[in-house]
Design an enzyme around this catalytic site. Structure first.
Site, short mmCIF file in Angstrom:
data_model
loop_
_atom_site.label_atom_id
_atom_site.label_comp_id
_atom_site.label_asym_id
_atom_site.label_seq_id
_atom_site.Cartn_x
_atom_site.Cartn_y
_atom_site.Cartn_z
CD GLU A 477 32.17 25.26 1.92
OE1 GLU A 477 32.01 25.49 3.13
OE2 GLU A 477 33.29 25.28 1.36
CE LYS A 494 37.98 24.66 6.52
NZ LYS A 494 38.13 25.00 5.10
#
Length: 683
Positions: A477, A494
């Protein structure tokens, strides 16, 4: 009467090399300043006169100089053992005073900075007697006793701004001058020295070689106490998203803090410790304020052919507890709140073009390093053609414990949902940690990282060796990227599903994630949060969402990823723009500040490196930072033991299923734990 000068005291026991350091430092500073130099040995009233000499120095020399006035004083006649002739020390822009007691308690209110010089006792004695010969030898013990008595009551070393372990090899003045401009009290006066760091010549050399990256890092930096490898370990991965994620996986960077410009910094609870060679400076104040003084303005001219965003600079990690500076509460952690090195030379691998770039700031040692690095790259290139690094021997499986039992974590999920129901948050990114205590020599971090990167390659993988702290991360990420031209990008993750060995089952899990309303809601809430974070320093109207809830697949998980872009306002502080987004919203929840307070209460412990950021702050004003997830932290305690920690967590919303959330943290821990041969603790 002249303006009040900057006064620098160089103190330390006899034989610590204070005089030579003062003379050479003054000579270097005279390139841009008028400098006055005073030696306390000229004013001590005899071999039993340390205390009296300090008193004379403060009243007759330091006090008038601090007011910008000439100092009239009486020297000591060492041959006749009596007061000698009167002398005058003129004020100057910078005054350097050196000698035992130069930074005594009575003097410190009048000083701008204190340098404490140190050396081993045997070195000090030899150095002092070599300088003063038989004159000093009969009085060595007598004088040393006075020093000890004075220092027992006056803790000068503890109050020093800079400490120097003086090796007497000529390196101390340059090292001290590297860290002095960081001191707020000296920064205005030493602006020319700071400016000299801008406009540096960047030497860049391209080699059309695709080297074995692990072998190259080991060859160049295997013995470095501080070294960083920002490792796009999934470059060329065959996953469906490899093309879309190519930008994130194009470059790998490896460097240490060696060479003429090498430095390091660690920050803890408002105190930054900066090291350059034998000199260490302590700077009080917030980390992001310090970062703003050393990064943001373009300091090098980038060669036109070089395609990378990193052009030398600072590399390392920021811990989650820096949230104290961005609206969160102050919580101490066992690991540093920030740990960075300054690389004045580095190797950048361009995976897209199959090339290695050697970067070095122009310095007397640059040619030698370029020869060494060129040879290492070519050797590693031959190793890659032969098949790359061979097998990794895994350590014995450590026995992890969990900070929260299953029942405790489920209870915290319910508490988070209660806070959401009360309107105090929309989404709570609840985390916990796994930890294990091991003998420090029971696990070798380097082969451990190599095993992690093979099992779970990721675009933001990284290996950081920063003194006693080692970070082995396989993060997928991006937290925040700011390009040299001001383009900003955040890419929050997410939504997670495990990978399956059966292709049909794996496709089902991927589809399940892409159609899960709860996961999309989590992701969209964080996208809105990051749009707001970026907007604080973005040109109005420039914030856009170019990807929303896309699915990317990695070796052990499928992830839901979005992309938010913006353009930095011209003239904005880049360090403040980073601070406005820190910590990553994907690791807090929304709204950020109130949710961080909820998390402090629920989690009850510092996160440390986990949930912070890993990456670089480049001399061309660029930064690229990953979120510190899927990250094993190894903290050597200095007593022969080390602690391993692995943080895991997930986003809690009003409709979260507690058991599903608990299974998600087990899924996220799997990649690291399985590599170590360890299991998620039963509880």
């Amino acid at each position: 009467m002249s303006p009040a000068p900057v006064i620098i005291a160089i103190d330390g026991r006899s034989g610590a090399g204070k005089t030579t350091l003062a003379v050479e430092l003054a000579a270097r500073l005279r390139a841009h300043h008028k400098v006055s130099l005073f030696h306390l040995e000229d004013i001590y009233p005899g071999w039993n006169g340390l205390a009296a000499g300090i008193e004379r120095y403060v009243s007759t020399v330091l006090a008038p100089l601090s007011r910008g006035e000439a100092a009239s004083w009486v020297c000591w006649d060492w041959e006749n053992h009596d007061d000698g002739e009167p002398r005058v020390t003129l004020p100057a822009e910078i005054v350097i005073v050196e000698g035992v007691g130069a930074a005594a308690a009575a003097a410190r209110p009048l000083l701008s900075a204190v340098i404490w010089a140190e050396a081993p006792d045997d070195v000090r004695r030899t150095r002092a007697l070599d300088r003063d010969g038989e004159t000093y030898e009969p009085f060595w013990d007598q004088w040393a006793a006075q020093e000890e008595e004075w220092l027992a009551a006056d803790k000068v070393p503890l109050d020093a701004d800079v400490r120097v372990l003086n090796p007497a090899d000529g390196s101390a003045p340059a090292d001290v001058l590297q860290v002095l401009p960081y001191l707020p009290s000296l920064a205005p006066a030493l602006a020319p020295e700071l400016s000299a760091r801008r406009g540096l010549r960047l030497r860049a050399e391209r080699l059309d070689v695709r080297p074995d990256a692990a072998g190259l890092f080991g060859s160049l930096y295997g013995r470095s106490a501080n070294a960083v490898w920002l490792d796009s370990s999934n470059a060329g991965a065959p996953e469906p998203e490899a093309g879309e994620a190519a930008e994130r996986s194009r470059f790998s960077i490896m460097a240490d803090d060696g060479g003429s410009f090498g430095q390091s910094v660690t920050h803890r609870s408002g105190h930054s410790l900066l090291s350059a060679g034998c000199a260490t400076a302590t700077v009080q104040g917030p980390f992001f304020r310090w970062l703003d003084t050393v990064w943001g303005l373009s300091a090098v001219e980038i060669p036109e052919a070089y395609p990378g965003g990193f052009a030398l600079g600072w590399l390392g990690c920021l811990g989650y507890e820096l949230k104290r500076e961005t609206g969160g509460t102050d919580l101490p952690a066992p690991t540093p709140d920030a740990a960075l090195i300054f690389a004045g030379r580095a190797v950048v691998l361009d995976h897209a073009e199959g090339a290695a770039w050697l970067l070095a700031l122009d310095a007397p040692d640059a040619d030698d390093w370029l020869v060494q690095a060129r040879a290492a790259v070519e050797t590693a290139g031959r190793a890659a053609q032969a098949g790359g690094s061979t097998g990794v021997v895994l350590p014995a499986a450590p026995a992890f414990r969990t900070r929260d039992t299953r029942a405790e974590y489920l209870a915290k999920i319910s508490a988070a949902q209660h806070q959401i129901g009360e309107g105090n948050s929309y989404e709570v990114c609840l985390t916990t940690a796994l930890s294990a205590d091991i003998p420090a020599d029971a696990l070798d971090p380097w082969p451990t990282y190599l095993a992690l990167r093979r099992r779970n390659p990721a675009p933001f993988a990284s290996y950081l060796r920063l003194g006693s702290l080692t970070v082995a991360s396989t993060s997928p990420e991006r937290f925040l990227k700011i390009a040299a031209d001001g383009g900003m990008r955040a890419e929050p993750i997410k939504g997670t599903r495990r990978r399956a060995a059966d292709p049909a089952e794996d496709a089902r899990l991927r589809t399940d994630l892409s159609t899960a309303l709860k996961d999309r809601a989590e992701n969209i809430m964080i996208v809105d949060l990051l749009r707001n974070d970026l907007s604080h320093f973005a040109i109005p109207g420039s914030v856009t969402v170019s990807r929303l809830c896309a699915i990317e697949s990695y070796a052990t998980v499928h992830q839901m990823v979005s992309t938010i872009d913006a353009q930095l306002k011209p003239g904005s502080s880049r360090a403040e723009a980073v601070a406005a987004c820190f910590p990553a919203g994907s690791m807090t929840g929304a709204p950020k500040i109130s949710t961080m307070a909820i998390l402090d209460g629920l989690e009850g412990a510092a996160r440390g490196v986990y949930s912070g950021a890993i990456g670089y702050f480049s001399l061309n004003g660029a930064t690229d930072l990953a979120v510190a997830i899927r990250t094993l932290v190894i903290n050597a305690r200095g007593d022969g033991t080390a602690e391993l920690t692995l943080g895991v967590g997930g986003a809690i919303t009003a409709d979260s299923d507690p058991e599903d959330e608990y299974q998600e943290i087990r899924t996220k821990a799997f990649g690291v734990l399985s590599t170590l041969g360890a299991d998620f603790p039963d509880a």
